[in-house]
Design an enzyme around this catalytic site. Structure first.
Site, PDB file in Angstrom:
ATOM      1  N   GLU A  43     -52.878  -9.251   9.708  1.00 45.63           N
ATOM      2  CA  GLU A  43     -53.688  -8.339   8.909  1.00 45.63           C
ATOM      3  C   GLU A  43     -53.016  -8.148   7.557  1.00 45.63           C
ATOM      4  OE1 GLU A  43     -55.213  -4.754  11.052  1.00 45.63           O
ATOM      5  OE2 GLU A  43     -53.753  -5.392  12.562  1.00 45.63           O
ATOM      6  N   ASP A  87     -53.432  -1.137  23.530  1.00 43.73           N
ATOM      7  CA  ASP A  87     -52.311  -1.711  22.792  1.00 43.73           C
ATOM      8  C   ASP A  87     -51.509  -0.540  22.256  1.00 43.73           C
ATOM      9  OD1 ASP A  87     -52.536  -1.715  19.548  1.00 43.73           O
ATOM     10  OD2 ASP A  87     -54.546  -1.774  20.428  1.00 43.73           O
TER      11      ASP A  87
END
Length: 181
Positions: free
Chosen positions: A140, A53
């Site tokens: 998050e 990623d």
């Protein structure tokens, strides 16, 4: 045995233990430095499919190098919140595809804007492509946000809105990436 001899013996043992621990530490650092021990690199036999990623924080990506290292898929940061677009997204998305890497895009979810506006930002940025990987929503805590001061029900509601809009647009169930918190 006198106290003086006992103290000398204990000091010798402590020095020996310290020397052994120091040697082990130097050996491990040397093995990591020379690439003999690879950190965060699972077995290729157990995990033959490899991916990455990436976002603007990695700078310019050499996609050919990733292909040469058997990377077969990439999730590329596209957006964050209701307005931020990763400045490297378009380049990375196109270059990864040119190299034959399967691509998907991810969005960093913001607790400061609605799920509908965040979905709109992602949809206007990420094109539908043949064989694209599912969209990912990265949820998050960040900044001053934590489990203690974030309304869980409100986050779930906005996240559900965003997920529904992404599914409606792309026809693929999105992935939710989150930390244990």
């Amino acid at each position: 045995m006198t106290d003086t001899l006992r103290i000398k013996k204990i000091k010798s043992i402590i020095i020996l233990i310290f020397a052994i621990i120091s040697c082990c530490f130097i050996l491990i650092v040397g093995l990591i430095y020379n690439g003999i021990i690879l950190m965060n690199n699972p077995s290729r036999d157990s995990y033959p499919v490899r991916g990455v990623d990436v976002s603007t924080y990695q700078g310019d990506i050499d996609w050919e190098t990733l292909v040469a290292n058997d990377i077969s898929f990439a999730f590329i940061k596209a957006t964050e919140g209701s307005s931020l677009i990763d400045p490297h997204f378009t380049f990375n998305f196109e270059e990864a595809q040119k190299c034959g890497i399967a691509v998907g895009a991810y969005h960093f979810f913001s607790f400061e804007s609605g799920g509908d506006k965040q979905a709109e930002n992602f949809i206007k940025t990420v094109p539908k492509t043949e064989n694209m990987l599912p969209p990912v929503v990265d949820v998050e805590f960040y900044g001053n946000f934590s489990a203690k001061n974030t309304d869980k029900d409100a986050v779930v509601s906005e996240l559900k809105t965003m997920i529904a809009l992404l599914y409606e647009h792309y026809g693929i169930h999105p992935i939710i990436y989150t930390a244990e918190e």
